[in-house]
Design a protein around this motif. Sequence first.
Motif, short mmCIF file in Angstrom:
data_model
loop_
_atom_site.label_atom_id
_atom_site.label_comp_id
_atom_site.label_asym_id
_atom_site.label_seq_id
_atom_site.Cartn_x
_atom_site.Cartn_y
_atom_site.Cartn_z
N ARG A 76 -39.44 32.22 111.88
CA ARG A 76 -38.09 31.61 111.86
C ARG A 76 -37.28 31.97 113.08
NH1 ARG A 76 -38.34 27.43 109.77
NH2 ARG A 76 -36.11 27.32 109.31
N GLY A 77 -37.88 32.76 113.99
CA GLY A 77 -37.18 33.11 115.22
C GLY A 77 -35.96 33.97 114.99
N ALA A 78 -35.98 34.78 113.94
CA ALA A 78 -34.84 35.64 113.63
C ALA A 78 -34.93 36.94 114.40
CB ALA A 78 -34.78 35.92 112.13
N GLY A 79 -33.82 37.42 114.87
CA GLY A 79 -33.78 38.70 115.56
C GLY A 79 -33.31 39.79 114.61
N GLY A 80 -32.85 40.89 115.20
CA GLY A 80 -32.29 41.95 114.37
C GLY A 80 -33.11 43.21 114.34
N GLY A 81 -34.37 43.19 114.77
CA GLY A 81 -35.18 44.39 114.85
C GLY A 81 -35.47 45.01 113.50
N TRP A 82 -35.61 46.35 113.50
CA TRP A 82 -36.02 47.07 112.30
C TRP A 82 -35.01 46.97 111.16
CZ3 TRP A 82 -40.55 48.88 110.84
CH2 TRP A 82 -41.54 49.07 111.83
N GLY A 83 -33.73 46.95 111.51
CA GLY A 83 -32.71 46.85 110.47
C GLY A 83 -32.86 45.56 109.67
N GLU A 84 -33.03 44.45 110.38
CA GLU A 84 -33.21 43.16 109.72
C GLU A 84 -34.51 43.14 108.92
OE1 GLU A 84 -32.61 39.10 108.70
OE2 GLU A 84 -31.28 40.66 109.49
N ALA A 85 -35.58 43.71 109.50
CA ALA A 85 -36.88 43.72 108.82
C ALA A 85 -36.82 44.53 107.54
CB ALA A 85 -37.95 44.29 109.75
N LEU A 86 -36.16 45.70 107.57
CA LEU A 86 -36.06 46.53 106.37
C LEU A 86 -35.26 45.83 105.28
CD1 LEU A 86 -35.53 50.07 107.95
CD2 LEU A 86 -37.56 49.24 106.73
N GLY A 87 -34.17 45.14 105.69
CA GLY A 87 -33.38 44.42 104.72
C GLY A 87 -34.17 43.31 104.04
N ARG A 88 -34.93 42.57 104.84
CA ARG A 88 -35.76 41.50 104.28
C ARG A 88 -36.86 42.09 103.38
NH1 ARG A 88 -36.05 36.32 106.85
NH2 ARG A 88 -34.39 36.03 108.40
N ALA A 89 -37.42 43.24 103.80
CA ALA A 89 -38.49 43.86 103.01
C ALA A 89 -38.00 44.27 101.63
CB ALA A 89 -39.05 45.08 103.76
N VAL A 90 -36.78 44.84 101.58
CA VAL A 90 -36.22 45.22 100.29
C VAL A 90 -36.03 43.99 99.41
CG1 VAL A 90 -34.18 46.17 99.15
CG2 VAL A 90 -35.12 47.30 101.18
N ILE A 122 -47.55 52.57 95.43
CA ILE A 122 -46.39 53.23 96.08
C ILE A 122 -46.44 53.04 97.59
CG2 ILE A 122 -45.26 55.45 96.46
CD1 ILE A 122 -46.30 56.33 93.72
N LEU A 123 -47.65 52.97 98.14
CA LEU A 123 -47.81 52.77 99.58
C LEU A 123 -48.00 51.30 99.93
CD1 LEU A 123 -48.31 53.79 102.48
CD2 LEU A 123 -50.74 54.06 101.86
N LEU A 124 -48.84 50.59 99.17
CA LEU A 124 -49.24 49.24 99.55
C LEU A 124 -48.12 48.22 99.39
CD1 LEU A 124 -52.86 49.05 98.07
CD2 LEU A 124 -52.15 49.60 100.39
N VAL A 125 -47.35 48.30 98.29
CA VAL A 125 -46.31 47.29 98.05
C VAL A 125 -45.22 47.32 99.13
CG1 VAL A 125 -44.48 46.58 96.46
CG2 VAL A 125 -46.76 47.12 95.59
N PRO A 126 -44.61 48.47 99.46
CA PRO A 126 -43.62 48.48 100.55
C PRO A 126 -44.24 48.07 101.89
CG PRO A 126 -43.43 50.46 99.23
CD PRO A 126 -44.71 49.80 98.81
N LEU A 127 -45.48 48.47 102.13
CA LEU A 127 -46.13 48.11 103.39
C LEU A 127 -46.28 46.60 103.51
CD1 LEU A 127 -47.52 49.16 105.95
CD2 LEU A 127 -49.66 49.26 104.65
N GLU A 128 -46.71 45.95 102.42
CA GLU A 128 -46.85 44.49 102.45
C GLU A 128 -45.51 43.81 102.61
OE1 GLU A 128 -46.85 40.44 101.40
OE2 GLU A 128 -45.81 42.01 100.24
N SER A 129 -44.49 44.33 101.91
CA SER A 129 -43.16 43.74 102.02
C SER A 129 -42.63 43.79 103.45
CB SER A 129 -42.19 44.46 101.08
OG SER A 129 -42.55 44.27 99.73
N LEU A 130 -42.85 44.92 104.10
CA LEU A 130 -42.38 45.06 105.48
C LEU A 130 -43.15 44.13 106.42
CD1 LEU A 130 -40.52 46.53 107.44
CD2 LEU A 130 -42.27 48.32 107.64
N ALA A 131 -44.48 44.05 106.24
CA ALA A 131 -45.28 43.17 107.09
C ALA A 131 -44.90 41.71 106.87
CB ALA A 131 -46.77 43.38 106.78
N ALA A 132 -44.64 41.34 105.63
CA ALA A 132 -44.23 39.97 105.33
C ALA A 132 -42.86 39.67 105.93
CB ALA A 132 -44.21 39.75 103.83
N ALA A 133 -41.98 40.66 105.92
CA ALA A 133 -40.66 40.46 106.52
C ALA A 133 -40.76 40.18 108.01
CB ALA A 133 -39.79 41.70 106.27
N TRP A 134 -41.60 40.93 108.70
CA TRP A 134 -41.81 40.69 110.13
C TRP A 134 -42.43 39.31 110.36
CZ3 TRP A 134 -39.58 43.01 113.97
CH2 TRP A 134 -39.21 44.36 113.87
N THR A 135 -43.31 38.88 109.48
CA THR A 135 -43.91 37.55 109.60
C THR A 135 -42.84 36.47 109.45
OG1 THR A 135 -45.99 38.36 108.67
CG2 THR A 135 -45.66 35.98 108.65
#
Length: 283
Positions: free
Chosen positions: A103-117, A85-98
């Motif tokens: 890829r030089g994409a912007g968008g901040g937290w909103g973009e990162a959360l969307g990619r993480a989902v 419950i903790l590790l999977v969302p955490l990894e998804s978010l970290a991978a999204a930031w990576t």
Amino acid sequence: MKRASTSAWVWAFSVYSYVATTLSAAWFARRAARAAGAPMSFVESVSWQGASYALWLPFAGLVWAMLRRFGAGGRGVAVLTLAAILLVPLESLAAAWTDMAFRGAGGGWGEALGRAVGRLPVSILLYTAIAAAGLAAAHRQKAVEVQARADDLETALETARGALARQVAPAERLMVSNGSRRTPVDLAQVEWFAAAGNYVVVHWGQGEGGEREGLIRETLQALEARLDPAVFARSHRSTLVNLARVRETQSLSDGSWRLTLESGAELVASRTYRDDLLARLGR
């Protein structure tokens, strides 16, 4: 040595999985980039996917540590499930930031959360695969340890039988009270002793009515002190068993042993006394 071998196998499999996943994901990433009109080099794709999936390596170590701590039974599975419950969302978010960083994409937290989902299904799949591999390794390690203890016990039984076979002096006899009678019993014929206050119940051989038993006026502790530890060992705090008279052994699901004696009597050595028995016998 066997435990270290299992750990080495776990880490070797983890490295293989990481390399294979990184190369496969890099190949698909290059194809996707080419289709989008923004081709990338082999080095760039491998660096990107390598950084992304490297996040799973510490998680794999954490899964193995949890299994070592809580075991591979129901409790271990429950802990792994709660950790997901903790590790999977955490990894998804970290991978999204990576992904965004490479890829030089912007968008901040909103973009990162969307990619993480969007990455969550893959992350759940990978976590499940890591947990399954860890459970398989933990069960393998347990099986190896159980077999090693069983081999040690069989060696101890053979040692006890050999010790009795090599006896040159006349066998020691115990004067056992059985009702109003006193019966001499060769110590080598005794299968097991049981404490009964200031007395010891002696169990030996087979008679017309089945297993024979009687009493001697002595404490179990005093009796144990003068017996050969290679032949007589504790299977319980109130029981001494003649290892040379053990006909069959069986490992139980809780880690204890069932000892079947020549008369057919059965004794159980708990995990605590199992380990004490092997330690006393130098195993």
